[in-house]
Scaffold this motif. Sequence first.
Motif, PDB file in Angstrom:
ATOM      1  N   SER A   7     186.595  83.974  53.997  1.00  0.00           N
ATOM      2  CA  SER A   7     187.080  84.018  52.770  1.00  0.00           C
ATOM      3  C   SER A   7     186.121  83.278  51.989  1.00  0.00           C
ATOM      4  O   SER A   7     185.066  82.681  52.337  1.00  0.00           O
ATOM      5  N   GLY A   8     186.419  83.260  50.565  1.00  0.00           N
ATOM      6  CA  GLY A   8     185.495  82.904  49.623  1.00  0.00           C
ATOM      7  C   GLY A   8     184.655  83.521  48.636  1.00  0.00           C
ATOM      8  O   GLY A   8     184.079  83.373  47.887  1.00  0.00           O
ATOM      9  N   GLY A   9     184.666  84.875  48.954  1.00  0.00           N
ATOM     10  CA  GLY A   9     183.754  85.893  48.426  1.00  0.00           C
ATOM     11  C   GLY A   9     184.332  86.214  47.186  1.00  0.00           C
ATOM     12  O   GLY A   9     185.470  85.590  46.327  1.00  0.00           O
ATOM     13  N   GLY A  10     183.589  86.833  46.067  1.00  0.00           N
ATOM     14  CA  GLY A  10     183.970  86.895  44.889  1.00  0.00           C
ATOM     15  C   GLY A  10     182.936  87.477  43.927  1.00  0.00           C
ATOM     16  O   GLY A  10     181.679  88.064  44.291  1.00  0.00           O
ATOM     17  N   LEU A  11     183.225  87.424  42.352  1.00  0.00           N
ATOM     18  CA  LEU A  11     182.260  87.773  41.477  1.00  0.00           C
ATOM     19  C   LEU A  11     181.615  86.789  40.823  1.00  0.00           C
ATOM     20  O   LEU A  11     182.391  85.893  40.325  1.00  0.00           O
ATOM     21  N   MET A  83     176.239  79.167  48.915  1.00  0.00           N
ATOM     22  CA  MET A  83     175.111  79.870  48.324  1.00  0.00           C
ATOM     23  C   MET A  83     174.983  79.381  46.904  1.00  0.00           C
ATOM     24  O   MET A  83     175.869  79.643  45.993  1.00  0.00           O
ATOM     25  N   ASN A  84     173.741  79.005  46.517  1.00  0.00           N
ATOM     26  CA  ASN A  84     173.503  78.400  45.133  1.00  0.00           C
ATOM     27  C   ASN A  84     172.238  79.525  44.620  1.00  0.00           C
ATOM     28  O   ASN A  84     171.641  80.230  45.323  1.00  0.00           O
ATOM     29  N   MET A  85     172.080  79.381  43.417  1.00  0.00           N
ATOM     30  CA  MET A  85     171.260  80.067  42.556  1.00  0.00           C
ATOM     31  C   MET A  85     171.339  81.436  43.062  1.00  0.00           C
ATOM     32  O   MET A  85     170.129  82.331  43.411  1.00  0.00           O
ATOM     33  N   LEU A  86     172.447  81.976  42.920  1.00  0.00           N
ATOM     34  CA  LEU A  86     172.597  83.588  43.504  1.00  0.00           C
ATOM     35  C   LEU A  86     171.874  84.581  42.746  1.00  0.00           C
ATOM     36  O   LEU A  86     171.757  84.240  41.153  1.00  0.00           O
ATOM     37  N   LYS A  87     171.364  85.685  43.109  1.00  0.00           N
ATOM     38  CA  LYS A  87     170.720  86.699  42.531  1.00  0.00           C
ATOM     39  C   LYS A  87     171.282  87.936  42.754  1.00  0.00           C
ATOM     40  O   LYS A  87     172.095  88.066  43.607  1.00  0.00           O
ATOM     41  N   PRO A  88     171.074  88.911  41.848  1.00  0.00           N
ATOM     42  CA  PRO A  88     171.860  90.188  42.172  1.00  0.00           C
ATOM     43  C   PRO A  88     171.476  90.805  43.580  1.00  0.00           C
ATOM     44  O   PRO A  88     172.570  91.558  43.872  1.00  0.00           O
ATOM     45  N   ASP A  89     170.332  90.436  43.954  1.00  0.00           N
ATOM     46  CA  ASP A  89     169.964  91.166  45.189  1.00  0.00           C
ATOM     47  C   ASP A  89     170.874  90.396  46.423  1.00  0.00           C
ATOM     48  O   ASP A  89     170.897  90.938  47.714  1.00  0.00           O
ATOM     49  N   ASP A  90     171.658  89.426  46.015  1.00  0.00           N
ATOM     50  CA  ASP A  90     172.261  88.895  46.947  1.00  0.00           C
ATOM     51  C   ASP A  90     173.685  89.579  47.183  1.00  0.00           C
ATOM     52  O   ASP A  90     174.586  89.147  48.090  1.00  0.00           O
ATOM     53  N   ALA A  92     176.382  91.894  48.352  1.00  0.00           N
ATOM     54  CA  ALA A  92     176.788  92.343  49.691  1.00  0.00           C
ATOM     55  C   ALA A  92     177.987  92.081  50.245  1.00  0.00           C
ATOM     56  O   ALA A  92     178.714  91.203  49.630  1.00  0.00           O
ATOM     57  N   VAL A  93     178.456  92.779  51.184  1.00  0.00           N
ATOM     58  CA  VAL A  93     179.518  92.261  51.920  1.00  0.00           C
ATOM     59  C   VAL A  93     179.181  91.288  53.107  1.00  0.00           C
ATOM     60  O   VAL A  93     178.100  91.639  53.976  1.00  0.00           O
ATOM     61  N   TYR A  94     179.668  89.995  53.253  1.00  0.00           N
ATOM     62  CA  TYR A  94     179.118  89.088  54.067  1.00  0.00           C
ATOM     63  C   TYR A  94     179.959  88.711  55.381  1.00  0.00           C
ATOM     64  O   TYR A  94     181.125  88.908  54.939  1.00  0.00           O
ATOM     65  N   TYR A  95     179.366  88.798  56.440  1.00  0.00           N
ATOM     66  CA  TYR A  95     180.068  88.823  57.844  1.00  0.00           C
ATOM     67  C   TYR A  95     179.935  87.321  58.256  1.00  0.00           C
ATOM     68  O   TYR A  95     178.711  87.184  58.511  1.00  0.00           O
ATOM     69  N   CYS A  96     180.900  86.942  58.976  1.00  0.00           N
ATOM     70  CA  CYS A  96     180.591  85.804  59.933  1.00  0.00           C
ATOM     71  C   CYS A  96     180.686  86.482  61.233  1.00  0.00           C
ATOM     72  O   CYS A  96     181.317  87.402  61.639  1.00  0.00           O
ATOM     73  N   ALA A  97     179.788  85.734  62.130  1.00  0.00           N
ATOM     74  CA  ALA A  97     179.687  86.348  63.548  1.00  0.00           C
ATOM     75  C   ALA A  97     179.420  85.194  64.454  1.00  0.00           C
ATOM     76  O   ALA A  97     178.967  83.983  64.294  1.00  0.00           O
ATOM     77  N   ALA A  98     179.968  85.212  65.697  1.00  0.00           N
ATOM     78  CA  ALA A  98     179.919  84.334  66.772  1.00  0.00           C
ATOM     79  C   ALA A  98     178.992  84.847  68.018  1.00  0.00           C
ATOM     80  O   ALA A  98     179.250  85.915  68.529  1.00  0.00           O
ATOM     81  N   SER A  99     178.054  83.897  68.590  1.00  0.00           N
ATOM     82  CA  SER A  99     177.321  84.136  69.779  1.00  0.00           C
ATOM     83  C   SER A  99     177.620  83.200  70.770  1.00  0.00           C
ATOM     84  O   SER A  99     177.216  82.030  70.662  1.00  0.00           O
ATOM     85  N   LEU A 100     177.776  83.682  71.867  1.00  0.00           N
ATOM     86  CA  LEU A 100     177.858  82.661  72.972  1.00  0.00           C
ATOM     87  C   LEU A 100     176.466  82.492  73.632  1.00  0.00           C
ATOM     88  O   LEU A 100     175.961  83.088  74.516  1.00  0.00           O
ATOM     89  N   THR A 113     183.560  89.662  53.740  1.00  0.00           N
ATOM     90  CA  THR A 113     183.939  89.465  52.260  1.00  0.00           C
ATOM     91  C   THR A 113     183.094  89.755  51.300  1.00  0.00           C
ATOM     92  O   THR A 113     181.766  89.495  51.738  1.00  0.00           O
ATOM     93  N   GLN A 114     183.464  90.413  50.307  1.00  0.00           N
ATOM     94  CA  GLN A 114     182.356  90.810  49.268  1.00  0.00           C
ATOM     95  C   GLN A 114     181.961  89.680  48.316  1.00  0.00           C
ATOM     96  O   GLN A 114     182.713  89.118  47.775  1.00  0.00           O
ATOM     97  N   VAL A 115     180.706  89.762  48.150  1.00  0.00           N
ATOM     98  CA  VAL A 115     180.151  88.956  47.196  1.00  0.00           C
ATOM     99  C   VAL A 115     179.241  89.833  46.117  1.00  0.00           C
ATOM    100  O   VAL A 115     178.489  90.486  46.485  1.00  0.00           O
ATOM    101  N   THR A 116     179.655  89.640  44.869  1.00  0.00           N
ATOM    102  CA  THR A 116     178.902  90.516  43.706  1.00  0.00           C
ATOM    103  C   THR A 116     178.317  89.599  42.965  1.00  0.00           C
ATOM    104  O   THR A 116     179.180  88.676  42.311  1.00  0.00           O
TER     105      THR A 116
END
Length: 119
Positions: A7-11, A83-90, A92-100, A113-116
């Motif tokens: 959660s937390g994505g947006g424009l 995420m601070n000092m965001l740039k247009p290059d950031d 993207a769709v951001y994915y959370c992932a888990a690894s054992l 979640t989409q970040v624009t």
Amino acid sequence: QVQLVESGGGLVQAGGSLRLACAASGRTLSSYFMGWFRQAPGKEREFVATISWSGGSTYYADSVKGRFTISRDKAKNTVYLQMNMLKPDDTAVYYCAASLGSRYEYDSWGQGTQVTVSS
């Protein structure tokens, strides 16, 4: 597998900030790495950051070092990406992932979640 919900994505305008959250359930996370990845249109998915759930060690992609911070709240079973000092290059769709046990191979993924970032 671990179930993950982001959660937390947006424009946001360039230079602004967002905080993403990823709530985990289904497993005890003590031996896990929890990571964030992103995928921009027409590009491959790329690593952003990861954190060792037990020890709290963090690792970042060079492109986000000094701007993004990954953290976790053990009581809430939630990992965050500030995420601070965001740039247009950031953008993207951001994915959370888990690894054992490994910070390189992930086998559980959230829905994204989409970040624009506008210029």
